[in-house]
Scaffold this active site. Structure first.
Site, short mmCIF file in Angstrom:
data_model
loop_
_atom_site.label_atom_id
_atom_site.label_comp_id
_atom_site.label_asym_id
_atom_site.label_seq_id
_atom_site.Cartn_x
_atom_site.Cartn_y
_atom_site.Cartn_z
N ARG A 17 0.68 -0.62 -0.21
CA ARG A 17 0.19 0.06 0.17
C ARG A 17 1.04 1.62 -0.32
NH1 ARG A 17 -3.95 -0.11 4.71
NH2 ARG A 17 -1.56 -1.64 5.36
N LYS A 75 -1.23 4.21 -0.83
CA LYS A 75 -1.76 5.05 0.33
C LYS A 75 -1.10 5.92 1.04
CE LYS A 75 -4.55 3.48 4.66
NZ LYS A 75 -5.99 4.47 4.23
N SER A 113 -22.85 1.77 16.95
CA SER A 113 -21.25 1.67 17.40
C SER A 113 -21.52 3.37 17.87
CB SER A 113 -20.10 2.20 15.93
OG SER A 113 -20.35 3.20 15.03
N GLU A 167 -25.95 -3.11 -2.33
CA GLU A 167 -25.23 -3.82 -3.68
C GLU A 167 -25.21 -4.59 -3.85
OE1 GLU A 167 -22.40 -1.82 0.00
OE2 GLU A 167 -21.92 -3.39 -0.87
N CYS A 215 -27.90 1.82 5.08
CA CYS A 215 -26.80 3.09 5.04
C CYS A 215 -27.41 3.71 3.78
CB CYS A 215 -25.41 2.78 5.69
SG CYS A 215 -25.15 2.17 6.01
N HIS A 254 -21.99 11.54 8.86
CA HIS A 254 -20.13 11.47 7.75
C HIS A 254 -19.59 13.03 7.48
CE1 HIS A 254 -23.54 8.24 6.56
NE2 HIS A 254 -21.92 7.18 6.34
N1 GLN Z 1 -23.65 -1.21 13.33
C1 GLN Z 1 -22.96 -0.48 12.57
C2 GLN Z 1 -22.49 1.02 13.82
O1 GLN Z 1 -22.93 1.17 14.14
C3 GLN Z 1 -23.64 -0.20 11.13
C4 GLN Z 1 -22.45 0.54 10.42
C5 GLN Z 1 -23.00 0.37 9.05
O2 GLN Z 1 -24.09 0.74 8.98
N2 GLN Z 1 -21.70 0.18 7.90
O3 GLN Z 1 -21.35 1.28 13.65
ZN ZN Z 2 -25.06 2.40 8.17
#
Ligand code: GLN
Ligand code: ZN
Length: 768
Positions: free
Chosen positions: A16, A19, A439, A611, A649, A700
């Site tokens: 990498r 990167k 999280s 996806e 998401c 984000h």
């Molecule tokens: N439960 C995961 C988090 O909160 C969901 C992550 C995701 O949607 N990519 O990090």
């Molecule tokens: Zn998410």
């Protein structure tokens, strides 16, 4: 003689290097010249690796500092107005990729949009056009790269993205069809091709993966017009590359284009060879992608040779090229660097470097006869047999259980309406309940502790104690903030797939198997090599511990089967559906154990379900059927009072909303805040039956949402959903944010929920 060819290769370097250089340049730790040195070295290494492997047609220009579509945007002079052209090329280039902020100078320009490259996990920068868009030829990158290779003793085949694919991947800012811009774009491509030919290129590879999509008639016409022109642009051989799917209805069109060679993906779509051979016009060369460019399994030489020999006997060897199915961008670089994989498993795998040798062996077998590569063929047959028969792959118990999945295993005991009543009683939640996605911030301390534990500097007990403290802190915080349904924070997890994979049978992990996801970001997907089963409970201890800390309801957190499948390198010896159902059964057992341990709400994340959608729309329902079933199998074992949540998401789900409703999760949380709840449009015509938490703020960015903004979004939601359907939550997990951002944002969220709750209870019109 059949040529051996490669379509493209990863740009990160075996360790990498790119990167590190690119990120170093962003942080101003290295100069632009140093960045370019690294880029040059990686390309030289790649060319050497391909030449050493014996590849005849070696690509150049497939390298990119960030993304090949962004390079194309620059090559055709389609840089959007908002970017300042009076800065160095690298600054401008990365400004488009990542946005540009400079408070002192008052600069704040957002990045260009990014999205998935066909059905891969690679993300490209979306070209942005406006009506009457002008283009101009900037052939520097491909020409300089071609020359660089040549000066260093490598004759290469420059690779460019074709004009139709480029236009079809782009978006018009102000309406209209991107294909309307073709007359302006075509002369630019003619110019670039002629400059490459002038530099000495004999072959040019033009990538037109859009040819595998369902195309409207205008696009098909555009292909005809375009390639008639491009074929005359210069005296050079054009290799037109398609990949990722069957050409289907576009096969005749592709075969009719006046190019020297046409590349077909025979890994995804071996069936198209037959018709291609029957219909190929005289003189057309077929480049046959027989080596999987998107997975890590060793090629089955016997199978590939039968395809190649069939083609050679029909067309003659001169009209066959041997190649990987697509660019090797999507596979890790070098299996030799994997020192921790056991030798049995390693012998089943091939990364990019090994795949190049495979191409070369197959070409040799075709050209000189199988006797010329007897040893290689024998070793390959041995490896394929070993994989097929290994006890590590086959678990009769798992196979039997998967085969005996019944319909009622995918169905909750009662319909949602009934469950809702029971859950209301059992859970006692207020109207507009607040929660988070799972999280909490993965701070420097959390990551440092994990690294120390991995290095053996922290003992298991010390590490657990650390994680317990973080969890407790997070529980206390949520209580204080007044959140209704708590989470434990996921501090024990590095990654939502790896964490589960490590605890499941049938998974293996590489130490260096990185593939580019976007820009400088790489992922290291696990390898699913065998039947999947659960060794024992995976999350129960943590959820139980977290629940023991509080009287409030603690949500159990799991990753769903489709997401685990989608974000791994999967077996190619059985349908994805079966692997997915095996994972579903493992998650199902975990769900049951969480329920037994007293967890009342369980969330099964499926951010990757969209996806997996096939490229052809008519294949969608078949995929969605087994994907949705897999989710349901994982969720449906529980009692009516246990509430199942899921999380996704992406916001573009309007076209599959019926399938999402079929998942029958009691509650779904979904990303919507960036699109200002555009997704709610779907609910105007489709009555989503269950509960839903449309994300009320974008996690984000660092930006902290105000209470009013959140309230407004909720009011919008209340217009199309009923109040007792709505949950209040951020649009994704908080792991990438800091506590300083999380705290005020969640507090604003709770306040907004309380405010509306008050209005609704007071009978005021909250939807006003
Ligand atoms: N439960 C995961 C988090 O909160 C969901 C992550 C995701 O949607 N990519 O990090
Ligand atoms: Zn998410």
């Amino acid at each position: 003689m059949a040529y051996s060819s490669n379509l493209g290769i990863g740009r990160m370097g075996a360790n990498r290097e790119l990167k590190k250089a690119v990120e170093g340049y962003w942080k101003k730790e290295i100069s632009e010249a140093e960045l370019h040195d690294t880029a040059k070295q990686i390309q030289l290494n790649n060319w050497k690796m391909q030449k050493d492997a014996g590849i005849d047609l070696i690509p150049s220009g497939d390298f990119s500092m960030y993304d090949q579509v962004l390079d194309t945007i620059c090559m055709v002079g389609a840089v959007p107005q908002r970017y300042n052209k009076n800065q160095s090329f690298s600054e401008l280039y990365f400004a488009m990729a990542r946005g540009q902020q400079d408070k002192a100078k008052g600069i704040n320009v957002p990045a260009m949009e990014m999205t998935k490259w066909f059905d891969t996990n690679y993300h490209y920068i979306v070209p942005e056009f406006e009506r009457g868009q002008k283009f101009s030829a900037h052939a520097e990158k491909p020409v300089i790269t071609y020359n660089l290779a040549k000066e260093n003793g490598f004759e290469t085949k420059p690779v460019i993205i074709g004009p139709i694919t480029f236009l079809l991947l782009g978006k018009m800012k102000d309406g209209g069809s991107t294909l309307d811009l073709l007359p302006n774009l075509l002369p630019v491509y003619e110019e670039i091709i002629s400059q490459l030919a002038k530099a000495g290129a004999k072959w040019i590879q033009i990538d037109e993966p859009a040819l595998v999509l369902d195309l409207p008639e205008v696009a098909r016409d555009a292909y005809k017009k375009t390639y008639e022109k491009l074929a005359k642009a210069a005296n050079v051989k054009i290799l037109l590359a398609t990949y990722f799917e069957d050409l289907k209805d576009n096969l005749d069109l592709a075969l009719s284009l006046p190019v020297t060679a046409l590349h077909l993906d025979l890994v995804r779509a071996p069936g198209q060879l037959e018709s291609a051979l029957a219909k190929a016009p005289k003189d057309l060369i077929l480049s046959l992608g027989v080596i999987d460019g998107r997975n890590i399994w060793k090629n089955d030489f016997a199978k590939s040779l039968s395809l190649l020999e069939k083609a050679a006997s029909k067309l003659g060897k001169d009209r066959v090229i041997v190649a990987p199915s697509c660019s090797l961008l999507h596979t890790p670089v070098d299996l030799d660097l994997e020192t921790k994989l056991d030798s049995e498993l390693k012998n089943w795998l091939a990364f990019a470097k090994q795949k190049l040798s495979e191409v070369s062996v197959l070409a040799k077998a075709l050209n000189q006869g199988e006797a010329a590569v007897k040893k290689e063929l024998a070793a390959n047959a041995e490896a394929i047999k070993s994989r097929k028969n290994s006890a590590r792959i086959h678990n009769p118990g798992v196979k039997k259980r998967t085969e005996s999945i019944t319909e009622d295993m995918a169905a909750r005991k009662s319909p949602f309406a009934r469950r809702k009543q029971i859950q209301n009683q059992a859970l006692g939640l207020p109207l507009l309940p607040t929660t988070t996605i799972g999280s909490f911030p993965q701070t420097t301390e959390v990551r440092a502790a994990r690294a120390e534990f991995k290095r053996g500097k922290l003992s298991q007990t010390e590490y657990n104690n650390f994680l317990k403290k973080e969890t407790e802190k997070t529980v206390r915080y949520q209580e204080k903030a007044g959140i209704d349904v708590l989470v434990h924070g996921e501090f024990e997890r590095n990654d939502m797939v790896e964490y589960f994979g490590e605890q499941l049978e049938g998974f293996a992990f590489t130490s260096n198997g990185w593939v580019q996801s976007y820009g400088s970001r790489c992922v290291k997907p696990p390898v699913i090599f065998g039947d999947v089963s659960r060794k024992g409970p995976m999350t129960v201890e943590w959820s139980k511990f977290a629940q023991s800390l509080t009287k409030k309801i603690m949500k159990g957190m799991l990753t769903g089967p489709v997401t685990i499948l989608q974000w791994s390198f999967v077996r190619d010896d059985q349908p994805r559906e079966i692997t997915c159902k095996q994972i579903a059964l493992a998650i199902r057992d975990e769900v049951s154990d969480l329920e037994k341990a007293g967890i009342k709400i369980i969330q099964i994340d499926e951010p990757a379900i969209r996806e997996g959608l096939p490229l052809h729309k008519k294949d969608w329902q078949a995929y969605l059927k087994w994907a949705v079933d897999s989710f349901r199998i994982s969720a449906a074992s529980v009692k009516d009072e246990t509430q199942i949540h899921t999380h996704m998401c992406y916001s573009e789900f309007n076209d599959i909303i019926g399938n999402i409703a079929d998942m029958d999760a009691d509650v779904i949380s979904i990303e919507t805040s960036r699109s200002q709840m555009e997704l709610l449009d779907a609910f105007v015509s489709f009555k989503y039956p269950n509960e839903i938490g449309p994300g009320v703020y974008d996690i984000h960015t660092q930006r902290i949402p105000a209470k009013d903004e959140i309230e407004n979004l909720l009011r919008k939601a209340l217009k199309v959903l009923s109040a007792d359907q709505i949950w209040v939550n951020p649009d994704c997990g908080l792991k990438t944010r800091g506590w300083k951002e999380v705290e005020p944002a969640l507090e604003a969220m709770v306040e907004a929920a309380k405010e509306l709750r008050g209005e609704l209870a007071g009978g005021k019109k909250a939807t006003a």
